[in-house]
Design a protein around this motif. Structure first.
Motif, PDB file in Angstrom:
ATOM      1  N   ILE A  81       1.057 -20.008  91.230  1.00 43.21           N
ATOM      2  CA  ILE A  81       1.252 -21.121  92.159  1.00 43.21           C
ATOM      3  C   ILE A  81       2.542 -21.835  91.785  1.00 43.21           C
ATOM      4  O   ILE A  81       2.650 -22.436  90.722  1.00 43.21           O
ATOM      5  CB  ILE A  81       0.060 -22.084  92.128  1.00 43.21           C
ATOM      6  N   CYS A  82       3.519 -21.735  92.684  1.00 40.54           N
ATOM      7  CA  CYS A  82       4.840 -22.313  92.454  1.00 40.54           C
ATOM      8  C   CYS A  82       4.983 -23.637  93.180  1.00 40.54           C
ATOM      9  O   CYS A  82       4.442 -23.822  94.275  1.00 40.54           O
ATOM     10  CB  CYS A  82       5.919 -21.351  92.944  1.00 40.54           C
ATOM     11  N   SER A  83       5.744 -24.544  92.573  1.00 32.07           N
ATOM     12  CA  SER A  83       6.052 -25.805  93.236  1.00 32.07           C
ATOM     13  C   SER A  83       7.204 -25.580  94.210  1.00 32.07           C
ATOM     14  O   SER A  83       7.906 -24.572  94.148  1.00 32.07           O
ATOM     15  CB  SER A  83       6.400 -26.879  92.209  1.00 32.07           C
ATOM     16  N   VAL A  84       7.381 -26.527  95.121  1.00 32.95           N
ATOM     17  CA  VAL A  84       8.400 -26.420  96.163  1.00 32.95           C
ATOM     18  C   VAL A  84       9.351 -27.607  96.065  1.00 32.95           C
ATOM     19  O   VAL A  84       8.915 -28.760  95.997  1.00 32.95           O
ATOM     20  CB  VAL A  84       7.751 -26.403  97.563  1.00 32.95           C
ATOM     21  N   THR A  85      10.652 -27.303  96.062  1.00 34.22           N
ATOM     22  CA  THR A  85      11.673 -28.350  96.050  1.00 34.22           C
ATOM     23  C   THR A  85      12.224 -28.542  97.462  1.00 34.22           C
ATOM     24  O   THR A  85      12.033 -27.673  98.324  1.00 34.22           O
ATOM     25  CB  THR A  85      12.838 -27.971  95.109  1.00 34.22           C
ATOM     26  N   PRO A  86      12.929 -29.647  97.705  1.00 34.26           N
ATOM     27  CA  PRO A  86      13.511 -29.852  99.041  1.00 34.26           C
ATOM     28  C   PRO A  86      14.420 -28.704  99.485  1.00 34.26           C
ATOM     29  O   PRO A  86      14.442 -28.358 100.666  1.00 34.26           O
ATOM     30  CB  PRO A  86      14.300 -31.149  98.879  1.00 34.26           C
ATOM     31  N   ARG A 115       9.581 -11.781  87.603  1.00 37.21           N
ATOM     32  CA  ARG A 115       8.367 -11.707  86.780  1.00 37.21           C
ATOM     33  C   ARG A 115       8.717 -12.230  85.391  1.00 37.21           C
ATOM     34  O   ARG A 115       9.591 -11.694  84.727  1.00 37.21           O
ATOM     35  CB  ARG A 115       7.854 -10.271  86.698  1.00 37.21           C
ATOM     36  N   ILE A 116       8.019 -13.276  84.971  1.00 37.47           N
ATOM     37  CA  ILE A 116       8.295 -13.839  83.648  1.00 37.47           C
ATOM     38  C   ILE A 116       7.070 -13.817  82.741  1.00 37.47           C
ATOM     39  O   ILE A 116       7.195 -14.052  81.550  1.00 37.47           O
ATOM     40  CB  ILE A 116       8.875 -15.272  83.746  1.00 37.47           C
ATOM     41  N   VAL A 117       5.885 -13.556  83.316  1.00 40.10           N
ATOM     42  CA  VAL A 117       4.659 -13.438  82.529  1.00 40.10           C
ATOM     43  C   VAL A 117       3.992 -12.128  82.925  1.00 40.10           C
ATOM     44  O   VAL A 117       3.696 -11.907  84.101  1.00 40.10           O
ATOM     45  CB  VAL A 117       3.700 -14.628  82.769  1.00 40.10           C
ATOM     46  N   GLU A 118       3.794 -11.247  81.948  1.00 41.72           N
ATOM     47  CA  GLU A 118       3.134  -9.968  82.197  1.00 41.72           C
ATOM     48  C   GLU A 118       1.740 -10.231  82.763  1.00 41.72           C
ATOM     49  O   GLU A 118       1.091 -11.206  82.424  1.00 41.72           O
ATOM     50  CB  GLU A 118       2.976  -9.205  80.887  1.00 41.72           C
ATOM     51  N   ASP A 119       1.278  -9.338  83.598  1.00 49.25           N
ATOM     52  CA  ASP A 119      -0.076  -9.360  84.162  1.00 49.25           C
ATOM     53  C   ASP A 119      -0.320 -10.490  85.157  1.00 49.25           C
ATOM     54  O   ASP A 119      -1.483 -10.772  85.492  1.00 49.25           O
ATOM     55  CB  ASP A 119      -1.142  -9.404  83.056  1.00 49.25           C
ATOM     56  N   PHE A 120       0.724 -11.182  85.607  1.00 46.49           N
ATOM     57  CA  PHE A 120       0.594 -12.188  86.660  1.00 46.49           C
ATOM     58  C   PHE A 120       1.664 -11.936  87.702  1.00 46.49           C
ATOM     59  O   PHE A 120       2.728 -11.386  87.381  1.00 46.49           O
ATOM     60  CB  PHE A 120       0.751 -13.608  86.096  1.00 46.49           C
ATOM     61  N   SER A 127      11.917 -22.025  91.869  1.00 48.67           N
ATOM     62  CA  SER A 127      10.886 -23.049  91.678  1.00 48.67           C
ATOM     63  C   SER A 127      11.000 -23.621  90.272  1.00 48.67           C
ATOM     64  O   SER A 127      11.095 -22.877  89.302  1.00 48.67           O
ATOM     65  CB  SER A 127       9.486 -22.462  91.881  1.00 48.67           C
ATOM     66  N   PRO A 128      10.959 -24.951  90.147  1.00 44.27           N
ATOM     67  CA  PRO A 128      11.107 -25.551  88.826  1.00 44.27           C
ATOM     68  C   PRO A 128       9.849 -25.456  87.964  1.00 44.27           C
ATOM     69  O   PRO A 128       9.918 -25.632  86.758  1.00 44.27           O
ATOM     70  CB  PRO A 128      11.440 -27.004  89.142  1.00 44.27           C
ATOM     71  N   SER A 129       8.699 -25.179  88.599  1.00 39.67           N
ATOM     72  CA  SER A 129       7.466 -25.079  87.822  1.00 39.67           C
ATOM     73  C   SER A 129       6.491 -24.142  88.517  1.00 39.67           C
ATOM     74  O   SER A 129       6.563 -23.942  89.730  1.00 39.67           O
ATOM     75  CB  SER A 129       6.828 -26.461  87.632  1.00 39.67           C
ATOM     76  N   ALA A 130       5.580 -23.579  87.722  1.00 35.74           N
ATOM     77  CA  ALA A 130       4.581 -22.661  88.270  1.00 35.74           C
ATOM     78  C   ALA A 130       3.374 -22.599  87.349  1.00 35.74           C
ATOM     79  O   ALA A 130       3.499 -22.706  86.127  1.00 35.74           O
ATOM     80  CB  ALA A 130       5.179 -21.278  88.457  1.00 35.74           C
ATOM     81  N   TYR A 156       1.747 -22.024  81.989  1.00 38.03           N
ATOM     82  CA  TYR A 156       2.544 -22.900  82.840  1.00 38.03           C
ATOM     83  C   TYR A 156       4.015 -22.633  82.571  1.00 38.03           C
ATOM     84  O   TYR A 156       4.420 -22.446  81.423  1.00 38.03           O
ATOM     85  CB  TYR A 156       2.212 -24.365  82.536  1.00 38.03           C
ATOM     86  N   TYR A 157       4.798 -22.622  83.634  1.00 38.38           N
ATOM     87  CA  TYR A 157       6.247 -22.462  83.524  1.00 38.38           C
ATOM     88  C   TYR A 157       6.920 -23.741  83.975  1.00 38.38           C
ATOM     89  O   TYR A 157       6.537 -24.333  84.989  1.00 38.38           O
ATOM     90  CB  TYR A 157       6.722 -21.308  84.419  1.00 38.38           C
TER      91      TYR A 157
END
Length: 190
Positions: A81-86, A115-120, A127-130, A156-157
């Motif tokens: 689940i990624c956050s959304v910026t303007p 892809r920054i986390v294996e298996d996800f 996106s600044p966070s996920a 969390y990213y």
């Protein structure tokens, strides 16, 4: 005025809830199935910090079949689940379009992922966070075509330029207020 929900048409219930429960953060959910699926949902909220859980409600397609996001989470038990910026509003809004399951929103709308986390599933690159989540529970709302899913946060990213060692992040994120998108990080003094 007191409004009784029981005889109220669904569209009016939705209007009342979507205009009164504000802001509603946008969950830009990435899942994997036949293709990489990216879709925004505004019926999304933090549920608990112990266990760390979120809840997102996912409806069905107009033809009554499961949305790809729902189908993928039920099959793989995972989502990002990624956050959304303007700056991402146009692509995020475009990704809400119903596409055939074989067509990825990433390709159709030029949404870069990594892809920054294996298996996800991957994150949306800008996106600044996920949140990397696993399905915890499916909530049964008898008679409803909307399926609430409780997902547990496993990782969390946060983009390096937003990180604070005390976890006091200041993210400029988009939320839904009624039919409009708004920035949800503006401080108001009492």
């Amino acid at each position: 005025m007191i409004i009784d929900f029981s005889p109220l048409e669904l569209k009016y219930r939705y209007k009342i809830m979507s205009r009164s429960i504000i802001p509603r953060p946008i969950a830009w959910i990435v899942t994997e199935g036949k293709t990489l699926n990216i879709a925004p949902f505004s019926y999304f909220m933090a549920l608990s910090s112990n266990p760390p859980t979120l809840i997102v409600s996912i409806g069905h397609k107009k033809d009554g079949t499961q949305k790809d996001t729902l189908k993928n989470i039920l099959q793989t038990k995972k989502c990002t689940i990624c956050s959304v910026t303007p700056d991402q509003i146009t692509q995020m809004h475009a990704s809400s379009e119903s596409l055939p399951e074989e067509v990825s929103e990433a390709e159709a709308f030029g949404i870069a992922t990594k892809r920054i986390v294996e298996d996800f599933p991957p994150i949306i690159t800008d996106s600044p966070s996920a949140f990397f989540c696993e399905l915890n529970q499916v909530v049964d709302l008898s008679g409803s075509k909307t399926i609430p899913l409780i997902v547990e946060i496993k990782k969390y990213y946060i983009a390096d330029n937003y990180f604070d060692p005390n976890y006091n992040f200041e993210l400029d994120l988009v939320a839904r207020v009624g039919r409009e998108y708004r920035l949800c990080n503006k401080k108001i003094e009492p």
